[in-house]
Design a protein around this motif. Structure first.
Motif, short mmCIF file in Angstrom:
data_model
loop_
_atom_site.label_atom_id
_atom_site.label_comp_id
_atom_site.label_asym_id
_atom_site.label_seq_id
_atom_site.Cartn_x
_atom_site.Cartn_y
_atom_site.Cartn_z
N PRO A 14 9.00 10.42 -31.92
CA PRO A 14 7.58 10.56 -32.27
C PRO A 14 7.04 11.96 -31.96
N ALA A 15 5.77 12.16 -32.31
CA ALA A 15 5.12 13.46 -32.15
C ALA A 15 5.22 13.97 -30.72
N ALA A 16 5.54 15.25 -30.60
CA ALA A 16 5.54 15.94 -29.31
C ALA A 16 6.43 15.30 -28.25
N LYS A 19 11.47 17.09 -29.13
CA LYS A 19 12.62 17.20 -30.03
C LYS A 19 12.96 18.66 -30.35
N VAL A 39 8.53 21.32 -39.77
CA VAL A 39 7.85 22.52 -40.29
C VAL A 39 7.81 22.49 -41.81
N ARG A 42 4.91 20.33 -42.68
CA ARG A 42 3.71 21.08 -42.31
C ARG A 42 3.42 22.17 -43.34
N VAL A 105 -0.89 15.97 -42.15
CA VAL A 105 0.55 16.05 -42.43
C VAL A 105 1.20 14.67 -42.59
N SER A 106 0.74 13.69 -41.84
CA SER A 106 1.38 12.37 -41.94
C SER A 106 1.07 11.70 -43.29
N SER A 109 3.30 13.45 -45.80
CA SER A 109 4.71 13.09 -45.61
C SER A 109 5.04 11.66 -46.02
N GLY A 135 13.69 15.60 -36.58
CA GLY A 135 12.63 15.05 -37.41
C GLY A 135 12.27 13.63 -37.05
N ARG A 136 12.03 12.82 -38.09
CA ARG A 136 11.66 11.42 -37.90
C ARG A 136 12.71 10.48 -38.50
N ILE A 138 16.03 11.63 -39.65
CA ILE A 138 17.28 12.36 -39.85
C ILE A 138 18.48 11.42 -39.66
N ARG A 163 1.69 18.42 -25.41
CA ARG A 163 1.16 19.15 -26.57
C ARG A 163 -0.08 19.95 -26.19
N ARG A 186 -0.90 10.02 -35.87
CA ARG A 186 0.31 10.44 -36.59
C ARG A 186 1.45 9.45 -36.36
N ASP A 190 3.29 7.53 -39.31
CA ASP A 190 4.72 7.83 -39.47
C ASP A 190 5.59 6.57 -39.31
N ARG A 193 4.77 3.77 -42.53
CA ARG A 193 4.87 4.10 -43.97
C ARG A 193 6.05 3.33 -44.59
O1 CDP Z 1 6.11 18.74 -33.49
P1 CDP Z 1 5.61 17.35 -33.73
O2 CDP Z 1 6.51 16.31 -33.15
O3 CDP Z 1 4.18 17.15 -33.35
O4 CDP Z 1 5.59 17.09 -35.32
P2 CDP Z 1 6.59 17.66 -36.38
O5 CDP Z 1 7.99 17.32 -36.03
O6 CDP Z 1 6.25 19.08 -36.66
O7 CDP Z 1 6.23 16.76 -37.69
C1 CDP Z 1 4.95 16.82 -38.30
C2 CDP Z 1 4.84 15.62 -39.22
O8 CDP Z 1 5.76 15.75 -40.31
C3 CDP Z 1 5.14 14.25 -38.63
O9 CDP Z 1 4.04 13.67 -37.96
C4 CDP Z 1 5.57 13.44 -39.84
O10 CDP Z 1 4.47 12.94 -40.54
C5 CDP Z 1 6.26 14.49 -40.72
N1 CDP Z 1 7.72 14.47 -40.64
C6 CDP Z 1 8.39 13.51 -41.38
O11 CDP Z 1 7.76 12.67 -42.02
N2 CDP Z 1 9.75 13.50 -41.42
C7 CDP Z 1 10.45 14.41 -40.74
N3 CDP Z 1 11.79 14.38 -40.82
C8 CDP Z 1 9.80 15.37 -39.94
C9 CDP Z 1 8.42 15.37 -39.90
#
Ligand code: CDP
Length: 228
Positions: A14-16, A19, A39, A42, A105-106, A109, A135-136, A138, A163, A186, A190, A193
């Motif tokens: 998850p966010a922050a 990773k 990124v 984003r 961003v969510s 995405s 990522g989320r 991968i 964060r 987020r 995420d 979905r």
């Molecule tokens: O750095 P942080 O964990 O806050 O977020 P991030 O990895 O930069 O990802 C930003 C947003 O992109 C996430 O909240 C997801 O909505 C989306 N994301 C995704 O859907 N699938 C991924 N493989 C990576 C990011």
């Protein structure tokens, strides 16, 4: 696998959750490519907002994702960034991390066409191997064949605290309660979905980083790499 280290490493969470920090350091230690897929989502969101496109307009947002050329390069500025993110010749590294991008961003995405465009590029890069991809989705969707899958987690409060500290360190204005609600929102989008939601792959190693330093998390994952 090649040699004794995993050839493809997937890190989700998850966010922050730390990773990117883990992924960057692991990739450096192994001499692998590091790709933070967040990124890319984003960058699409930044382009959508910049173009004045309504985030709710799925067709228009998907068209942006199909056309955008995102360049992710090793950092050229020493301001705490993990990499340079370039779109249309603009360095958007920090603009891609503003509250406006965070808030949208969510939603961006979650669109099928956006995910298809991004994951195709990610898969092409990942299949070459010697890569740490973060990522989320991968380990579940982009590179299900990854040799090592890590799912990094921590409580929402701890993740928001980290964060918030990161933002303060780079002089970004923020209130702790706003950072926490943005993280929670987020996570909610995420993980609920329809396409490629955030979830733990059945063969992933779950690491709870709640009370662990970045060094301690890296040490744990390094052991997994050495165990091959
Ligand atoms: O750095 P942080 O964990 O806050 O977020 P991030 O990895 O930069 O990802 C930003 C947003 O992109 C996430 O909240 C997801 O909505 C989306 N994301 C995704 O859907 N699938 C991924 N493989 C990576 C990011």
């Amino acid at each position: 696998m090649t040699g004794k280290h995993p050839f493809i490493i997937a890190i989700d969470g998850p966010a922050a959750s730390g990773k990117s920090t883990l992924g960057r350091r692991l990739a450096d230690a192994l001499g692998y490519l590091f790709l933070d897929t967040g990124v890319m989502y984003r960058a699409v969101t930044w382009q959508v907002l910049r173009s004045g496109i309504d985030v709710g307009d799925e067709a228009a947002v998907t068209a942006v994702a199909a056309k955008i050329v995102i360049d992710v390069r090793p950092p050229t500025v020493r301001d705490g960034r993990a990499c340079d993110v370039i779109v249309d010749g603009h360095d958007i590294t920090w603009e891609a991390r503003t509250a406006a991008v965070d808030a949208n961003v969510s939603a961006v995405s979650a669109y099928r066409g956006v995910r298809a465009a991004m994951s195709e590029q990610q898969r092409r890069i990942g299949q070459r191997g010697r890569v740490v991809m973060v990522g989320r989705d991968i380990g579940t969707v982009v590179l299900p064949e990854a040799d090592l899958k890590v799912y990094l987690d921590a409580s929402a409060t701890e993740r928001a605290r980290r964060r918030f500290q990161e933002m303060q360190a780079r002089g970004a204005q923020a209130e702790m309660h706003e950072v926490l609600s943005a993280v929670l929102e987020r996570d909610r989008i995420d993980s609920t979905r329809d396409i490629a939601p955030l979830r733990v792959a059945s063969d992933a190693i779950l690491i709870d980083s709640e009370t662990l330093s970045a060094d301690a998390v890296l040490a744990q994952v390094w052991k997994l790499c050495e165990a091959g």
